[in-house]
Every structure is written in C-alpha cells, then in structure tokens.
Design an enzyme around this catalytic site. Structure first.
Site, PDB file in Angstrom:
ATOM      1  N   LYS A 125       0.825  -1.226   0.000  1.00  0.00           N
ATOM      2  CA  LYS A 125       0.000   0.000   0.000  1.00  0.00           C
ATOM      3  C   LYS A 125       0.852   1.266   0.000  1.00  0.00           C
ATOM      4  CE  LYS A 125      -2.259  -0.962   3.843  1.00  0.00           C
ATOM      5  NZ  LYS A 125      -1.727  -2.290   4.154  1.00  0.00           N
ATOM      6  N   ASN A 148      -3.079   6.300   5.952  1.00  0.00           N
ATOM      7  CA  ASN A 148      -2.317   5.308   6.704  1.00  0.00           C
ATOM      8  C   ASN A 148      -0.811   5.422   6.467  1.00  0.00           C
ATOM      9  OD1 ASN A 148      -2.608   2.891   8.463  1.00  0.00           O
ATOM     10  ND2 ASN A 148      -1.642   1.836   6.750  1.00  0.00           N
ATOM     11  N   HIS A 194      -4.513  -9.399  10.136  1.00  0.00           N
ATOM     12  CA  HIS A 194      -5.419  -8.694  11.051  1.00  0.00           C
ATOM     13  C   HIS A 194      -6.688  -9.506  11.355  1.00  0.00           C
ATOM     14  CE1 HIS A 194      -2.852  -5.272  10.681  1.00  0.00           C
ATOM     15  NE2 HIS A 194      -3.161  -5.033   9.424  1.00  0.00           N
TER      16      HIS A 194
END
Length: 452
Positions: A125, A148, A194
């Site tokens: 990302k 982020n 996650h």
C-alpha cells in the site's frame, strides 16, 4: 488542514488521541463541532488539552448529548470484542465513524468531483501510494498524500477542484468509512492479516472490497484468489493488473515490462532500483493504470517511474561499497514481507531476527538458495537457527551492529557480481528497538559509517 464542518453546532465523542485522533479533534473543532475526547494515555490527553480540545472521561459522560462517536482506527470496532466506547455508542443509538469518513463527507459537501485516489491491500500500500503521488506531482499536479502512510487525512489541505488526494487506507479505516467513494479505488492484494481484528478471512476481504465497490473506477491486482473473486464480482469500470496471472483483460507485467490490453509495451521497470521485484512491478503497473486514468501522459509516467526514490525501510538501497549493495528492508516484520526481498536479489548476506512472529521463516525455505549466509540477531535467533540448520550457513551475531560489520566484511570477499547485504528481519523490532523505523535508521547509520 481540512476543517470537518459536517458536525458544526453539534457535540461528538472522540476516542483515541494519537496522531490521527488529535488531528481529527482539531479538524472537528475548527469546523464548528464541540468535541469531548478521551484516551487511555495521560500524555495524549495532555497534548489534546494543550491544543484546546475538551477532554473528559467518556465512561461517565452523558451519551444522549452526542451526535456521533469518532473512533481512532487502532481501536477495536468488532473483534476480538468491541471497545467499551463502541458499546456505549450503540446503546445511545449514534453512528460510529472515523476520520476518513469525515473527509468523504467534507468532499461531498464542498468539492464532490475533486480527484480522490484510495489505495488498500495487505501488502504494498505505502509504496503504491507514494508512487502514484510521485507520478502526479512530477506531472505538475497539486497532490495531497496521506492517510495510513503517515499524514492524517484531515491534516491535509481540503478537497478542491484540481487538487488530487492520494490516500492509503487500512482495513481498520475502511471499516469506519461507510460513504467511501473515491474517484479511483485500488485493491492490490489480499492475504491473511489482522484476523484478530476482523474475525475471519471472509470478513477481512469483504471490508477491503468496500473500497472499490464505491469507486468510480476500480484498479485490482488479480494474482491472488480473493482479489480475483472481487474483480469478477465488480460491475463498474475496472482495470485488472496481473503479474503471476498473464491472461488478464487489463495491464500485465512480464520480466518488468508493463503491457496494455493489446500487448503493447507501456513501461520497462526492470532496471529501476526502487522498484525491484515482482511485487513492485505490480505496484508500478497499478500506479501506471491510475495515472493513465487521471490523464497523465505516458511520457510523464515513464520519467516519474525512473525518478521514484522509493520509501525508507522498504527495500531501500542505502548505498554501495565497491560491488556490494546495502539494502534496508526493516519494514519486513514478517516472513511474507521478507519473501519479496529474497525474491528480488541473489548472493544475499541476510540479516534477520528480532521479536518472532507466528510461523517463523519456514515459508521462505524455497528461497534459501539465494542466501549466501545468514546473520542472526535478537530474540528469534534460536528458532531461526533451527530452521536454517543444514540449509543455509549462519552466524549468531546478537546485535545489529555486529551483524552489519560481519556481513559487510563477508560480502566484500564474495566473488559474486553484486553481493547484497540485506536487512530483512522477518520479525518485529521491539526486542531491541523502538520500532522498525528505529531499526532501519540504525542500520542506515551503520552502513554509512562503513562506506563513508
């Protein structure tokens, strides 16, 4: 800063006063809302008070007076159990949203057609976000990059015609953004991650899918099955990106050559040091697809790809001493991330170790033939030595400074054309360092001390 005006004249509860949480509180207050904030950290509460934010323990607050709960993305929404503020908000019947949702509402209010690129995926990302922003900036456009990747989204300049927001989003942020509707939504890949926060792989993938479902154009990497299934379900405009998958109606990459739908070569990224490895070829192809959709010319794209400096701690080329290349990949805190670096190089003098993650380095065994020697540091040394025994020669170094000195000396004696000293720990950093950034910074300093 982007003032969040959609709660003007109302009172909101806010939990989490870290970097993005504090920026959100300041934004809401600047937009005319009354903020009642709380954080478990006394230091965070003190910083908020210094900024003029109202701080009060939300456990004893009257929730009937709140219009919403603004939750920091690091706070559990559903798993392993909802945070206590989530229970209180649900009992009061108020919505629970995050800072990206406030940005989306502000954009809808003041500049609904302003360009907004949102990027998510399990891996890659940050590099892809930075590369897209670099290409757009290099083309002379007004670019705001954040989310982020570092700068909180509400700390950026507000949406406006001709201003391009390029935003990295984690699954936690997407989960708190019900009205997410970017101009271009990017999904790079999905691998298990996650699950402690999302419960199941299916739920994790469904949250990632929400980013592209609301986008005007979706750009999706289709090398993994979950992402491929999402692309197959998508009914809006879509560009598929394939590296492992070559039979793709979209952009493909083979040996670093990015090709279009009809097979024509668009760009050659095989020789760009900051974009080494098949994973970075995918990142580059995605960035090219986004830039093309935003009317950046192929010439501008090609020039920007060559000048992209890469990101710190992500296969960062720190320097050279003679034939030896030193690479800082401290961000590789698990084996899956380290796999990308081992795939990108050969004749590797590999520094690894730290606080071990579940699964260790077993999955890296097919790449051990690329490693000339391994140098072990930190708490994982015994476990990693057991995995490497009989497969890869290794030395227990204990600390990073010892490992860096020994790898540099050994690599200098190598007869390989380009020996590589690679810090790619496959571990968390917290046994010996404050963070992976601290670990990478120390490695960089050690290398620079060696090469002058």
């Amino acid at each position: 800063m982007t003032p969040a005006t959609t709660f003007a004249g109302r009172t909101v509860a806010l939990f989490g006063l870290g970097g993005s949480g504090l920026a959100t509180a300041v934004s809401l207050q600047a937009g005319g809302a009354r903020v009642v904030a709380w954080d478990d950290s006394p230091e965070s509460r003190a910083r908020a008070r210094e900024r003029g934010i109202g701080v009060a323990d939300l456990r004893s607050a009257d929730w009937s007076g709140f219009s919403a709960l603004i939750l920091a993305p690091g706070v559990p929404l559903t798993h392993p159990a909802p945070h206590w503020t989530v229970d209180l908000a649900k009992a009061a019947g108020i919505e629970i949203v995050g800072d990206v949702e406030l940005f989306c509402r502000e954009r809808a209010k003041i500049a609904p057609n302003s360009p907004f690129v949102a990027i998510t995926g399990t891996n890659g990302k940050s590099t892809t976000t930075a590369l897209i922003a670099h290409i757009l900036s290099d083309a002379g456009l007004d670019v705001q990059m954040g989310g982020n990747i570092g700068t909180a989204i509400l700390s950026l300049e507000p949406p406006a015609p001709g201003r391009y927001h390029v935003i990295e989003l984690s699954s936690f942020q997407i989960d708190l953004t019900p009205s997410l509707n970017p101009s271009v939504g990017v999904l790079l890949n999905i691998t298990p991650d996650h699950l402690d926060r999302h419960g199941t792989m299916e739920n994790y993938a469904a949250i990632k899918e929400r980013l592209i479902r609301g986008s005007a154009l979706a750009v999706v990497g289709v090398d993994d099955e979950p992402s491929r299934a999402i692309a197959d379900r998508h009914r809006g405009p879509l560009v598929r990106i394939g590296v492992a998958q070559q039979d793709v109606d979209g952009l493909t990459v083979r040996d670093g050559i990015v090709a279009g739908r009809s097979g024509e070569a668009i760009a050659d990224v095989s020789g760009i040091g900051s974009l080494r490895g098949a994973h970075n070829w995918q990142n580059a192809a995605v960035a090219i697809a986004v830039a093309q959709a935003l009317a950046v010319t192929d010439g501008q794209i090609a020039s920007a790809l060559v000048s992209f400096p890469g990101l710190p701690h992500r296969m960062e080329e720190v320097g050279r001493r003679g034939r030896v290349l030193f690479v800082n990949d401290s961000k590789a805190t698990n084996a899956d991330s380290t796999e990308k670096a081992l795939t990108a190089f050969r004749d590797i003098h590999w520094i690894l170790g730290g606080k071990p993650k579940e699964g260790g380095i077993d999955l890296l065994a097919p790449l051990f033939d690329r490693v000339a020697h391994a140098y072990l540091i930190g708490a994982a040394s015994d476990a990693f030595a057991a995995t490497l025994e009989g497969r890869v020669p290794y030395t227990r170094c204990g600390t990073l400074d010892v490992a860096t000195k020994q790898t540099a000396e050994a690599a200098a004696r190598s007869e390989a054309p380009e020996p590589v000293v690679l810090l790619s720990p496959a571990c968390a950093s917290y046994d010996q360092f404050k963070s992976f950034e601290d670990r990478g910074d120390q490695f960089r300093a050690l290398v620079r001390g060696l090469i002058g």
